[in-house]
Design a protein around this motif. Structure first.
Motif, short mmCIF file in Angstrom:
data_model
loop_
_atom_site.label_atom_id
_atom_site.label_comp_id
_atom_site.label_asym_id
_atom_site.label_seq_id
_atom_site.Cartn_x
_atom_site.Cartn_y
_atom_site.Cartn_z
N LYS A 30 -40.10 -10.07 24.35
CA LYS A 30 -40.08 -11.27 25.22
C LYS A 30 -41.16 -11.61 26.02
N PHE A 31 -42.56 -11.58 25.43
CA PHE A 31 -43.62 -12.12 26.03
C PHE A 31 -43.63 -13.63 25.86
N SER A 32 -44.15 -14.26 27.12
CA SER A 32 -44.40 -15.62 27.10
C SER A 32 -46.08 -15.83 27.28
N GLY A 33 -46.33 -17.34 27.32
CA GLY A 33 -47.96 -17.40 27.65
C GLY A 33 -48.51 -17.42 26.31
N THR A 34 -49.89 -17.38 26.35
CA THR A 34 -50.74 -17.58 25.16
C THR A 34 -51.41 -16.04 24.61
N ILE A 35 -51.70 -16.06 23.45
CA ILE A 35 -52.33 -14.76 22.89
C ILE A 35 -53.76 -14.83 23.54
#
Length: 331
Positions: A159-164
């Protein structure tokens, strides 16, 4: 007199350094590892099998604990594998003191909270597996790019969000990168395609946007790419597949890609699985696809292809579900 003083000062400085080294050596031994693991145990709120509660005892050697492996040479903890134990827990910063750790795997648990920055100290780490946990609304830490010995990075369905982070391109030894089933957004950093050792890349089911990354150098190790179920758009460059000679699996389904299939695709002579379904591809299906004699699965449905299906595609390829429920206009 001044010379004697300088020599004495220098010798005192060396003695001070050696004392510090001795203190540091004493401070990072197996007891340090033990304290780090006990801190991890203290952060476990649910252990249904009662394995760690009963087995991780201060009366037993750390090296005999379940999920722990120690190195023979230095007698330090080299592997921590507590996957599939249904644990509910948080990660303590003390784990960063496991300075000889090579393998860290907590797959299929319910770890939550933050990922401590102290884990950036694990410079010997080669295998990091955090998949199938509950790190909700966290961003992928940029310091992961400093773990340059990593060969495997598993962050699927956490459930990571944001950018790579672009810093992942610094993982020059990386072979497998799994970031699928998250809520990652933004574009795919081109730096990832500078990792010459990369074999498998899975970014399936995120919220990524932008175009297919430019690949400017040969990636002879890369055999698997899954970018399916995102919001990627634009066309595929005529040179997209020039640098992927050993690609075996390519999944680009459920995106917003458009334009024609590049005629350079058959340069991937070992391609076995090709999925371009549910996009906006147009034009005809290149006759050269019939030269992909290793192809087993070809999904092109729900696009806007037109024209003839060349007979060599039928003759040389074993096709499963070639145009199932498609919106194409092929003859």
């Amino acid at each position: 007199m001044e010379i004697k003083f300088s020599v004495c000062f220098f010798l005192a400085f060396l003695l001070h350094l050696s004392t510090l080294s001795f203190i540091n050596a004493e401070a990072t031994d197996i007891s340090t590892d033990k304290q780090a693991l006990l801190a991890l145990k203290a952060g476990i709120s649910h252990d249904p099998s009662n394995l760690l509660a009963g087995n991780w005892s201060t009366r037993a050697s750390v090296c005999d604990w379940i999920g722990i492996t120690c190195g023979v040479r230095h007698h330090r903890v080299t592997a921590l594998n507590i996957s599939y134990l249904n644990l509910t827990a948080t990660l303590p910063p003390q784990l960063g003191n496991l300075s000889f750790l090579v393998i860290l795997s907590i797959r299929n648990n319910s770890f939550h909270g933050s990922i401590p920055d102290e884990l950036a100290h694990l410079r010997r780490l080669r295998y990091l597996q955090f998949s199938f946990n509950n790190f909700i609304n966290l961003k992928i830490p940029s310091w992961l790019g400093s773990l340059t010995k990593l060969q495997f990075l598993g962050l699927s369905e956490v459930k990571f969000s944001g950018t790579i982070p672009r810093s992942l391109g610094n993982l020059s030894s990386l072979e497998r990168l799994h970031l699928d089933h998250n809520q990652l957004s933004g574009s795919i950093p081109t730096s990832i395609f500078n990792i010459s050792s990369l074999q498998k890349l899975s970014l399936y089911q995120n919220q990524l946007s932008g175009s297919f990354p430019s690949i400017l150098s040969n990636m002879t190790s890369l055999i698997y790419i899954d970018l399916g179920d995102n919001g990627l758009s634009g066309g595929l460059s005529a040179t997209t597949f020039d640098h992927l000679p050993n690609l075996e699996s390519l999944y680009l389904d459920k995106n917003l890609f458009n334009g024609e299939i590049p005629s350079s695709l058959p340069k991937c002579k070992g391609l076995q699985y090709l999925t371009l379904a549910i996009n906006y591809f147009i034009g005809s299906i290149p006759r050269e696809i019939g030269n992909l004699t290793q192809l087993k699965w070809l999904y092109l449905g729900y696009n806007e292809f037109q024209g003839m299906i060349h007979t060599n595609i039928y003759i040389y390829i074993y096709i499963t579900n070639f145009l199932s429920r498609s919106y194409n206009c092929l003859l």
